[in-house]
Design a protein around this motif. Structure first.
Motif, PDB file in Angstrom:
ATOM      1  N   ASP A 124       5.107   5.952  11.252  1.00  0.00           N
ATOM      2  CA  ASP A 124       4.585   4.601  11.033  1.00  0.00           C
ATOM      3  C   ASP A 124       3.392   4.388  11.971  1.00  0.00           C
ATOM      4  N   ARG A 281      12.702  -1.334   6.858  1.00  0.00           N
ATOM      5  CA  ARG A 281      11.617  -2.010   6.147  1.00  0.00           C
ATOM      6  C   ARG A 281      10.469  -1.042   5.883  1.00  0.00           C
ATOM      7  N   PHE A 282      10.167  -0.186   6.852  1.00  0.00           N
ATOM      8  CA  PHE A 282       9.123   0.820   6.686  1.00  0.00           C
ATOM      9  C   PHE A 282       9.472   1.795   5.563  1.00  0.00           C
ATOM     10  N   ASP A 285       8.782   0.273   2.304  1.00  0.00           N
ATOM     11  CA  ASP A 285       7.332   0.248   2.068  1.00  0.00           C
ATOM     12  C   ASP A 285       6.822   1.536   1.426  1.00  0.00           C
ATOM     13  N   GLN A 286       7.499   2.649   1.697  1.00  0.00           N
ATOM     14  CA  GLN A 286       7.006   3.953   1.233  1.00  0.00           C
ATOM     15  C   GLN A 286       7.462   4.312  -0.182  1.00  0.00           C
ATOM     16  N   ARG A 289       4.797   5.017  -2.830  1.00  0.00           N
ATOM     17  CA  ARG A 289       3.624   5.781  -2.398  1.00  0.00           C
ATOM     18  C   ARG A 289       3.780   7.241  -2.830  1.00  0.00           C
ATOM     19  N   THR A 303      12.598   0.762  -7.757  1.00  0.00           N
ATOM     20  CA  THR A 303      12.287  -0.042  -6.578  1.00  0.00           C
ATOM     21  C   THR A 303      12.622  -1.518  -6.756  1.00  0.00           C
ATOM     22  N   ASP A 325      14.515  -8.833   4.628  1.00  0.00           N
ATOM     23  CA  ASP A 325      13.673  -8.176   3.629  1.00  0.00           C
ATOM     24  C   ASP A 325      14.071  -8.641   2.223  1.00  0.00           C
ATOM     25  N   ARG A 327      13.176  -7.742  -0.580  1.00  0.00           N
ATOM     26  CA  ARG A 327      13.206  -6.690  -1.594  1.00  0.00           C
ATOM     27  C   ARG A 327      14.596  -6.097  -1.775  1.00  0.00           C
TER      28      ARG A 327
END
Length: 462
Positions: A124, A281-282, A285-286, A289, A303, A325, A327
Protein backbone atom coordinates in the motif's frame (compact mmCIF):
# COMPACT_ATOMS: atom_id res chain seq x y z
CA UNK A 1 1.70 -38.38 9.86
CA UNK A 2 2.16 -40.85 7.01
CA UNK A 3 1.25 -44.53 7.21
CA UNK A 4 4.95 -45.39 6.99
CA UNK A 5 5.74 -43.12 9.95
CA UNK A 6 2.95 -44.56 12.07
CA UNK A 7 3.71 -48.21 11.31
CA UNK A 8 7.45 -47.79 11.83
CA UNK A 9 7.07 -45.86 15.07
CA UNK A 10 4.62 -48.39 16.51
CA UNK A 11 6.77 -51.34 15.43
CA UNK A 12 9.91 -49.94 17.08
CA UNK A 13 8.04 -49.22 20.30
CA UNK A 14 6.59 -52.75 20.29
CA UNK A 15 10.01 -54.32 19.70
CA UNK A 16 11.57 -52.25 22.50
CA UNK A 17 8.80 -53.18 24.93
CA UNK A 18 9.32 -56.85 24.04
CA UNK A 19 13.06 -56.52 24.57
CA UNK A 20 12.54 -54.99 28.00
CA UNK A 21 9.74 -57.27 29.19
CA UNK A 22 10.66 -60.62 27.63
CA UNK A 23 14.20 -60.94 26.32
CA UNK A 24 13.81 -64.59 25.40
CA UNK A 25 10.96 -63.73 23.05
CA UNK A 26 12.86 -60.70 21.70
CA UNK A 27 15.82 -62.91 20.85
CA UNK A 28 13.62 -65.27 18.85
CA UNK A 29 11.91 -62.52 16.84
CA UNK A 30 15.00 -60.33 16.41
CA UNK A 31 16.26 -62.26 13.39
CA UNK A 32 13.02 -61.41 11.57
CA UNK A 33 12.08 -58.07 13.12
CA UNK A 34 15.42 -56.28 13.04
CA UNK A 35 16.03 -56.46 9.27
CA UNK A 36 12.48 -55.24 8.64
CA UNK A 37 12.81 -52.39 11.15
CA UNK A 38 16.17 -51.29 9.81
CA UNK A 39 14.84 -51.38 6.24
CA UNK A 40 11.84 -49.31 7.37
CA UNK A 41 14.13 -46.69 8.94
CA UNK A 42 16.20 -46.44 5.78
CA UNK A 43 13.08 -46.19 3.61
CA UNK A 44 11.57 -43.54 5.87
CA UNK A 45 14.76 -41.46 5.77
CA UNK A 46 15.10 -41.75 1.97
CA UNK A 47 11.43 -41.11 1.17
CA UNK A 48 10.51 -38.45 3.70
CA UNK A 49 13.82 -37.10 4.97
CA UNK A 50 14.93 -36.66 8.55
CA UNK A 51 12.40 -35.57 11.16
CA UNK A 52 13.63 -34.70 14.63
CA UNK A 53 10.63 -36.61 15.99
CA UNK A 54 12.25 -39.80 14.68
CA UNK A 55 15.60 -39.30 16.49
CA UNK A 56 14.41 -40.87 19.78
CA UNK A 57 12.89 -43.72 17.77
CA UNK A 58 16.19 -44.41 16.00
CA UNK A 59 17.99 -44.28 19.35
CA UNK A 60 15.44 -46.59 20.94
CA UNK A 61 15.83 -49.13 18.13
CA UNK A 62 19.61 -49.06 18.49
CA UNK A 63 19.41 -49.47 22.28
CA UNK A 64 16.86 -52.31 22.10
CA UNK A 65 18.97 -54.08 19.49
CA UNK A 66 22.06 -53.70 21.64
CA UNK A 67 20.17 -55.06 24.64
CA UNK A 68 19.07 -58.18 22.74
CA UNK A 69 22.54 -58.85 21.32
CA UNK A 70 24.29 -58.24 24.65
CA UNK A 71 21.87 -60.49 26.53
CA UNK A 72 22.34 -63.26 23.98
CA UNK A 73 26.11 -63.23 24.53
CA UNK A 74 26.05 -62.89 28.32
CA UNK A 75 24.46 -64.56 31.30
CA UNK A 76 22.46 -61.60 32.40
CA UNK A 77 22.81 -60.73 36.05
CA UNK A 78 22.48 -57.32 37.64
CA UNK A 79 23.73 -55.47 34.58
CA UNK A 80 20.89 -56.98 32.52
CA UNK A 81 18.40 -55.27 34.81
CA UNK A 82 20.23 -51.96 34.45
CA UNK A 83 20.20 -52.31 30.65
CA UNK A 84 16.50 -53.08 30.65
CA UNK A 85 15.76 -50.02 32.77
CA UNK A 86 17.85 -47.87 30.44
CA UNK A 87 15.99 -49.04 27.35
CA UNK A 88 12.70 -48.69 29.21
CA UNK A 89 13.51 -45.07 30.00
CA UNK A 90 14.06 -44.39 26.30
CA UNK A 91 10.46 -45.43 25.65
CA UNK A 92 9.28 -42.19 27.26
CA UNK A 93 11.04 -39.66 24.97
CA UNK A 94 10.31 -41.84 21.93
CA UNK A 95 6.62 -41.80 22.75
CA UNK A 96 6.60 -38.09 23.67
CA UNK A 97 8.36 -37.13 20.44
CA UNK A 98 5.41 -38.52 18.53
CA UNK A 99 3.06 -36.16 20.36
CA UNK A 100 4.04 -33.60 17.70
CA UNK A 101 3.47 -35.18 14.31
CA UNK A 102 6.11 -34.47 11.62
CA UNK A 103 3.55 -33.82 8.86
CA UNK A 104 0.02 -32.92 10.01
CA UNK A 105 -2.91 -34.24 8.00
CA UNK A 106 -5.52 -31.67 6.99
CA UNK A 107 -9.09 -32.75 6.16
CA UNK A 108 -10.16 -32.99 2.55
CA UNK A 109 -12.59 -30.12 1.74
CA UNK A 110 -16.22 -31.17 1.92
CA UNK A 111 -17.65 -28.90 -0.80
CA UNK A 112 -18.40 -29.78 -4.40
CA UNK A 113 -15.58 -27.71 -5.96
CA UNK A 114 -11.90 -28.41 -6.40
CA UNK A 115 -9.77 -25.72 -4.75
CA UNK A 116 -7.09 -23.49 -6.22
CA UNK A 117 -4.90 -20.99 -4.44
CA UNK A 118 -2.69 -18.01 -5.27
CA UNK A 119 -0.56 -15.74 -3.09
CA UNK A 120 -0.56 -11.97 -3.63
CA UNK A 121 2.10 -9.90 -1.86
CA UNK A 122 0.83 -6.34 -2.01
CA UNK A 123 2.21 -2.94 -0.98
CA UNK A 124 0.00 0.00 0.00
CA UNK A 125 1.95 2.99 -1.31
CA UNK A 126 -0.39 5.36 0.55
CA UNK A 127 0.37 4.04 4.03
CA UNK A 128 3.67 4.00 5.94
CA UNK A 129 4.52 0.85 7.88
CA UNK A 130 3.68 1.65 11.53
CA UNK A 131 5.83 -1.18 12.92
CA UNK A 132 9.15 0.08 11.56
CA UNK A 133 11.08 3.37 11.63
CA UNK A 134 12.22 3.37 8.00
CA UNK A 135 10.73 6.51 6.36
CA UNK A 136 10.28 4.81 2.98
CA UNK A 137 8.81 1.59 4.35
CA UNK A 138 5.24 1.20 3.14
CA UNK A 139 2.58 -1.11 4.50
CA UNK A 140 2.69 -4.63 3.08
CA UNK A 141 -0.44 -6.77 2.99
CA UNK A 142 -0.14 -10.44 2.08
CA UNK A 143 -3.22 -12.16 0.67
CA UNK A 144 -3.70 -15.81 -0.15
CA UNK A 145 -6.71 -16.44 -2.36
CA UNK A 146 -8.49 -19.78 -2.07
CA UNK A 147 -11.07 -20.30 -4.80
CA UNK A 148 -13.18 -22.83 -6.72
CA UNK A 149 -10.79 -24.22 -9.32
CA UNK A 150 -11.24 -25.69 -12.77
CA UNK A 151 -11.66 -29.42 -12.03
CA UNK A 152 -9.57 -30.31 -15.10
CA UNK A 153 -6.61 -28.22 -13.98
CA UNK A 154 -3.25 -29.67 -13.01
CA UNK A 155 -0.68 -27.98 -10.84
CA UNK A 156 1.65 -28.28 -7.89
CA UNK A 157 0.84 -28.12 -4.21
CA UNK A 158 1.24 -24.75 -2.48
CA UNK A 159 3.54 -24.23 0.47
CA UNK A 160 1.69 -24.47 3.75
CA UNK A 161 3.61 -21.74 5.54
CA UNK A 162 5.57 -18.66 4.47
CA UNK A 163 9.30 -18.58 5.10
CA UNK A 164 10.31 -22.16 4.41
CA UNK A 165 13.95 -22.54 5.44
CA UNK A 166 13.94 -19.09 7.05
CA UNK A 167 11.49 -19.50 9.92
CA UNK A 168 12.10 -17.66 13.17
CA UNK A 169 12.92 -19.63 16.28
CA UNK A 170 9.23 -19.78 17.21
CA UNK A 171 6.03 -19.54 15.20
CA UNK A 172 3.45 -18.32 17.74
CA UNK A 173 4.17 -20.63 20.71
CA UNK A 174 5.51 -23.51 18.64
CA UNK A 175 9.24 -24.08 18.06
CA UNK A 176 9.98 -23.89 14.35
CA UNK A 177 12.08 -27.07 14.51
CA UNK A 178 8.88 -29.07 14.80
CA UNK A 179 7.80 -27.65 11.42
CA UNK A 180 10.69 -29.11 9.47
CA UNK A 181 8.35 -31.37 7.52
CA UNK A 182 5.51 -28.89 7.07
CA UNK A 183 6.44 -28.38 3.42
CA UNK A 184 4.92 -31.84 2.90
CA UNK A 185 1.48 -30.87 4.25
CA UNK A 186 -1.25 -31.53 1.69
CA UNK A 187 -3.55 -28.50 1.63
CA UNK A 188 -5.85 -30.25 -0.88
CA UNK A 189 -5.44 -27.31 -3.25
CA UNK A 190 -3.45 -26.59 -6.41
CA UNK A 191 -1.29 -23.51 -6.89
CA UNK A 192 -1.96 -20.92 -9.61
CA UNK A 193 -4.61 -22.88 -11.54
CA UNK A 194 -7.60 -21.39 -13.47
CA UNK A 195 -10.82 -20.45 -11.69
CA UNK A 196 -13.79 -22.79 -12.10
CA UNK A 197 -15.81 -21.64 -15.14
CA UNK A 198 -19.19 -22.78 -13.77
CA UNK A 199 -20.00 -19.22 -12.69
CA UNK A 200 -18.96 -15.93 -14.20
CA UNK A 201 -18.21 -14.40 -10.79
CA UNK A 202 -17.78 -15.83 -7.32
CA UNK A 203 -18.68 -14.10 -4.02
CA UNK A 204 -15.73 -12.92 -1.96
CA UNK A 205 -14.99 -13.56 1.71
CA UNK A 206 -12.14 -11.76 3.48
CA UNK A 207 -10.57 -13.76 6.31
CA UNK A 208 -8.49 -12.25 9.12
CA UNK A 209 -6.52 -14.57 11.47
CA UNK A 210 -6.14 -14.40 15.23
CA UNK A 211 -3.56 -12.16 16.89
CA UNK A 212 -0.07 -13.33 15.98
CA UNK A 213 -1.31 -16.30 13.97
CA UNK A 214 -0.24 -16.73 10.34
CA UNK A 215 -2.96 -17.33 7.78
CA UNK A 216 -1.59 -20.85 7.26
CA UNK A 217 -2.95 -22.01 10.61
CA UNK A 218 -6.50 -21.72 9.20
CA UNK A 219 -5.93 -23.70 6.00
CA UNK A 220 -8.34 -26.50 6.92
CA UNK A 221 -11.19 -24.07 7.60
CA UNK A 222 -10.47 -21.80 4.62
CA UNK A 223 -9.95 -24.48 1.96
CA UNK A 224 -13.20 -26.13 2.98
CA UNK A 225 -15.06 -22.81 2.73
CA UNK A 226 -13.61 -22.20 -0.75
CA UNK A 227 -14.77 -25.64 -1.87
CA UNK A 228 -18.34 -24.51 -1.16
CA UNK A 229 -18.25 -21.75 -3.79
CA UNK A 230 -16.48 -18.74 -2.29
CA UNK A 231 -13.28 -16.90 -3.12
CA UNK A 232 -11.70 -16.63 0.32
CA UNK A 233 -8.96 -14.01 0.66
CA UNK A 234 -6.91 -14.89 3.74
CA UNK A 235 -4.99 -11.84 4.91
CA UNK A 236 -1.68 -11.86 6.77
CA UNK A 237 -1.04 -8.74 8.85
CA UNK A 238 2.78 -8.30 8.74
CA UNK A 239 4.82 -7.52 11.85
CA UNK A 240 1.98 -8.92 13.94
CA UNK A 241 1.72 -12.36 12.34
CA UNK A 242 4.34 -14.84 13.56
CA UNK A 243 5.94 -15.05 10.11
CA UNK A 244 5.15 -13.37 6.80
CA UNK A 245 7.09 -13.11 3.56
CA UNK A 246 6.83 -9.56 2.21
CA UNK A 247 6.76 -8.44 -1.42
CA UNK A 248 10.55 -7.95 -1.50
CA UNK A 249 11.23 -11.39 0.00
CA UNK A 250 11.87 -10.12 3.52
CA UNK A 251 10.67 -12.40 6.33
CA UNK A 252 8.69 -10.22 8.74
CA UNK A 253 8.30 -11.28 12.36
CA UNK A 254 6.39 -9.55 15.18
CA UNK A 255 7.34 -5.98 16.12
CA UNK A 256 5.18 -5.14 19.10
CA UNK A 257 5.30 -1.59 20.45
CA UNK A 258 3.59 -1.83 23.80
CA UNK A 259 3.00 1.30 25.86
CA UNK A 260 4.25 1.68 29.44
CA UNK A 261 1.01 3.32 30.59
CA UNK A 262 -1.16 0.65 28.96
CA UNK A 263 -0.84 -2.32 31.35
CA UNK A 264 -3.61 -4.44 29.84
CA UNK A 265 -2.60 -3.43 26.26
CA UNK A 266 -6.12 -2.30 25.34
CA UNK A 267 -4.84 0.89 23.70
CA UNK A 268 -2.25 -1.09 21.77
CA UNK A 269 -4.86 -3.60 20.61
CA UNK A 270 -7.21 -0.80 19.60
CA UNK A 271 -4.45 0.69 17.47
CA UNK A 272 -3.71 -2.69 15.91
CA UNK A 273 -7.41 -3.09 15.16
CA UNK A 274 -7.27 0.15 13.17
CA UNK A 275 -4.22 -1.13 11.23
CA UNK A 276 -5.93 -4.43 10.46
CA UNK A 277 -9.17 -2.73 9.40
CA UNK A 278 -7.21 -0.56 6.98
CA UNK A 279 -5.55 -3.73 5.64
CA UNK A 280 -8.95 -5.23 4.80
CA UNK A 281 -10.13 -1.99 3.23
CA UNK A 282 -6.99 -1.94 1.07
CA UNK A 283 -7.67 -5.50 -0.09
CA UNK A 284 -11.20 -4.57 -1.14
CA UNK A 285 -9.73 -1.63 -3.08
CA UNK A 286 -7.68 -4.06 -5.18
CA UNK A 287 -10.49 -6.42 -6.22
CA UNK A 288 -11.21 -4.67 -9.51
CA UNK A 289 -7.60 -3.93 -10.46
CA UNK A 290 -6.39 -6.25 -13.24
CA UNK A 291 -2.74 -5.47 -12.47
CA UNK A 292 -3.22 -6.80 -8.93
CA UNK A 293 -5.74 -9.60 -9.31
CA UNK A 294 -4.03 -10.94 -12.45
CA UNK A 295 -5.41 -13.13 -15.19
CA UNK A 296 -6.66 -15.87 -12.87
CA UNK A 297 -8.85 -13.92 -10.44
CA UNK A 298 -9.63 -10.66 -12.25
CA UNK A 299 -13.09 -10.72 -13.75
CA UNK A 300 -14.11 -13.71 -11.64
CA UNK A 301 -14.79 -11.82 -8.41
CA UNK A 302 -18.31 -10.71 -7.52
CA UNK A 303 -17.34 -7.37 -6.01
CA UNK A 304 -20.98 -6.59 -5.23
CA UNK A 305 -21.03 -9.42 -2.70
CA UNK A 306 -18.10 -9.16 -0.28
CA UNK A 307 -18.10 -10.19 3.38
CA UNK A 308 -15.51 -10.35 6.16
CA UNK A 309 -14.98 -13.10 8.70
CA UNK A 310 -12.21 -13.76 11.19
CA UNK A 311 -11.16 -15.71 14.25
CA UNK A 312 -10.23 -14.21 17.62
CA UNK A 313 -8.68 -10.77 16.95
CA UNK A 314 -9.52 -11.41 13.31
CA UNK A 315 -13.18 -11.65 14.28
CA UNK A 316 -12.96 -8.20 15.83
CA UNK A 317 -11.27 -7.04 12.62
CA UNK A 318 -14.15 -8.39 10.52
CA UNK A 319 -16.70 -6.57 12.70
CA UNK A 320 -14.71 -3.33 12.54
CA UNK A 321 -14.45 -3.61 8.74
CA UNK A 322 -18.22 -4.06 8.47
CA UNK A 323 -18.73 -0.97 10.63
CA UNK A 324 -16.49 1.22 8.46
CA UNK A 325 -16.63 -0.10 4.90
CA UNK A 326 -20.02 0.20 3.13
CA UNK A 327 -18.87 -2.24 0.41
CA UNK A 328 -19.12 -5.17 2.81
CA UNK A 329 -22.45 -6.98 2.94
CA UNK A 330 -21.99 -9.01 6.14
CA UNK A 331 -19.46 -10.08 8.76
CA UNK A 332 -18.83 -12.94 11.15
CA UNK A 333 -16.83 -12.88 14.37
CA UNK A 334 -15.51 -16.28 15.45
CA UNK A 335 -14.64 -16.10 19.15
CA UNK A 336 -13.14 -12.61 19.06
CA UNK A 337 -12.82 -9.98 21.80
CA UNK A 338 -13.77 -6.47 20.66
CA UNK A 339 -11.61 -3.40 21.26
CA UNK A 340 -11.86 0.38 21.16
CA UNK A 341 -15.28 1.81 20.37
CA UNK A 342 -16.36 -1.25 18.42
CA UNK A 343 -18.82 -2.51 21.09
CA UNK A 344 -20.69 0.81 20.79
CA UNK A 345 -21.13 0.54 17.01
CA UNK A 346 -24.57 -0.02 15.49
CA UNK A 347 -23.99 -2.41 12.61
CA UNK A 348 -26.39 -1.95 9.72
CA UNK A 349 -25.54 -5.18 7.89
CA UNK A 350 -26.09 -8.83 8.94
CA UNK A 351 -23.70 -10.07 11.61
CA UNK A 352 -22.90 -13.51 13.02
CA UNK A 353 -21.14 -14.35 16.29
CA UNK A 354 -19.83 -17.92 16.46
CA UNK A 355 -18.43 -18.95 19.82
CA UNK A 356 -16.50 -21.81 21.33
CA UNK A 357 -17.77 -23.42 24.51
CA UNK A 358 -17.78 -20.71 27.19
CA UNK A 359 -16.85 -23.14 29.96
CA UNK A 360 -13.94 -24.64 28.04
CA UNK A 361 -12.47 -21.42 26.66
CA UNK A 362 -13.14 -19.22 29.67
CA UNK A 363 -13.98 -16.00 27.86
CA UNK A 364 -13.11 -12.90 29.87
CA UNK A 365 -15.33 -10.00 30.83
CA UNK A 366 -14.11 -7.85 27.92
CA UNK A 367 -15.17 -10.54 25.46
CA UNK A 368 -18.56 -11.15 27.06
CA UNK A 369 -19.48 -7.51 27.69
CA UNK A 370 -18.21 -6.24 24.34
CA UNK A 371 -20.02 -8.80 22.20
CA UNK A 372 -23.19 -8.49 24.28
CA UNK A 373 -23.18 -4.73 23.68
CA UNK A 374 -22.54 -5.07 19.95
CA UNK A 375 -25.29 -7.65 19.49
CA UNK A 376 -27.75 -5.43 21.38
CA UNK A 377 -27.15 -2.61 18.89
CA UNK A 378 -27.55 -4.59 15.66
CA UNK A 379 -29.71 -2.75 13.15
CA UNK A 380 -30.01 -5.49 10.54
CA UNK A 381 -30.32 -8.49 12.81
CA UNK A 382 -27.95 -11.37 13.10
CA UNK A 383 -27.19 -14.66 14.81
CA UNK A 384 -25.25 -16.01 17.75
CA UNK A 385 -24.28 -19.66 18.21
CA UNK A 386 -22.13 -21.39 20.83
CA UNK A 387 -20.49 -24.68 19.81
CA UNK A 388 -20.26 -26.99 22.80
CA UNK A 389 -17.04 -28.97 23.36
CA UNK A 390 -15.10 -26.63 21.05
CA UNK A 391 -12.31 -24.54 22.51
CA UNK A 392 -10.71 -21.40 21.11
CA UNK A 393 -8.20 -23.34 19.00
CA UNK A 394 -10.68 -25.80 17.50
CA UNK A 395 -11.25 -23.40 14.59
CA UNK A 396 -7.56 -23.61 13.63
CA UNK A 397 -5.19 -26.28 12.33
CA UNK A 398 -3.27 -26.25 15.64
CA UNK A 399 -4.87 -29.39 17.14
CA UNK A 400 -3.74 -31.32 14.04
CA UNK A 401 -0.12 -30.57 14.87
CA UNK A 402 -0.44 -33.15 17.65
CA UNK A 403 -0.90 -36.90 17.43
CA UNK A 404 -4.26 -38.40 18.37
CA UNK A 405 -3.22 -39.55 21.88
CA UNK A 406 -1.77 -36.13 22.68
CA UNK A 407 -4.86 -34.45 21.24
CA UNK A 408 -7.07 -36.68 23.40
CA UNK A 409 -5.12 -35.70 26.51
CA UNK A 410 -5.21 -32.01 25.61
CA UNK A 411 -8.97 -32.17 25.06
CA UNK A 412 -9.37 -33.40 28.63
CA UNK A 413 -7.05 -30.73 30.00
CA UNK A 414 -8.01 -27.73 27.81
CA UNK A 415 -11.32 -28.72 26.27
CA UNK A 416 -12.06 -29.11 22.59
CA UNK A 417 -13.28 -32.71 22.64
CA UNK A 418 -15.48 -32.04 19.60
CA UNK A 419 -12.26 -31.81 17.57
CA UNK A 420 -11.25 -29.52 14.70
CA UNK A 421 -12.95 -31.56 11.96
CA UNK A 422 -16.46 -31.38 13.43
CA UNK A 423 -15.97 -27.84 14.75
CA UNK A 424 -14.82 -26.46 11.41
CA UNK A 425 -17.41 -28.40 9.42
CA UNK A 426 -20.19 -27.00 11.62
CA UNK A 427 -18.68 -23.51 11.41
CA UNK A 428 -18.66 -23.55 7.61
CA UNK A 429 -22.17 -24.99 7.39
CA UNK A 430 -23.42 -22.11 9.54
CA UNK A 431 -21.34 -19.53 7.66
CA UNK A 432 -22.58 -20.77 4.29
CA UNK A 433 -26.21 -20.54 5.38
CA UNK A 434 -25.63 -17.13 6.96
CA UNK A 435 -24.01 -15.64 3.84
CA UNK A 436 -26.67 -16.90 1.47
CA UNK A 437 -29.07 -13.97 1.96
CA UNK A 438 -26.58 -11.04 2.01
CA UNK A 439 -24.94 -12.61 -1.06
CA UNK A 440 -28.23 -12.53 -2.96
CA UNK A 441 -29.01 -16.25 -2.86
CA UNK A 442 -32.27 -16.05 -0.95
CA UNK A 443 -32.84 -16.63 2.72
CA UNK A 444 -30.52 -19.23 4.20
CA UNK A 445 -31.71 -21.52 6.97
CA UNK A 446 -29.05 -20.83 9.57
CA UNK A 447 -31.00 -22.59 12.30
CA UNK A 448 -31.23 -25.77 10.23
CA UNK A 449 -27.47 -25.68 9.56
CA UNK A 450 -26.77 -25.45 13.29
CA UNK A 451 -29.33 -28.13 14.13
CA UNK A 452 -27.48 -30.73 12.04
CA UNK A 453 -24.92 -30.90 14.86
CA UNK A 454 -25.35 -31.85 18.48
CA UNK A 455 -25.11 -29.26 21.23
CA UNK A 456 -24.90 -26.07 19.21
CA UNK A 457 -26.94 -23.48 21.07
CA UNK A 458 -28.18 -20.10 19.97
CA UNK A 459 -30.28 -18.50 17.27
CA UNK A 460 -31.32 -15.17 15.77
CA UNK A 461 -30.49 -11.89 17.46
CA UNK A 462 -33.13 -9.21 17.11
Amino acid sequence: MSILDAVLGFAVLAFAVTAVAALSIAQRVASIALPALLAGCVAQWLIEGFYWQFAPTYLLLAAATGLVVWQRKSRGGGWATVARVGVGLLLVPAALAWALVPVPNLPRPSGSYAVGTEVLRLVDANRPEPATDAPNDHRNVVVQAWYPADPAAHGKRPAYLDGRGRLPERVTVLPSCMMRGYDRIDTHALLDVPVNPDRARWPVVLFSPGYGAPRAFYTGLIADLASRGFVVLAVDHPYEAAVTELADGTIATPHERFLDDDPDQTRYMSGQLDVRTADLRFVVDQLERPDIMGSRLFGHLDTEHVAAIGHSFGGATAAAALATDPRLKAAANIDGTLYGTLPQQSLTKPFLLLESDHEETGHGAAYLDGNRALLARLQAGGFRYEIAEANHYSFTDAPRFFADPARFLMAHLMGGARGPRQTQRATNDILTAFLREPFGGGRGDVAAAAARYRDIHGGPVR
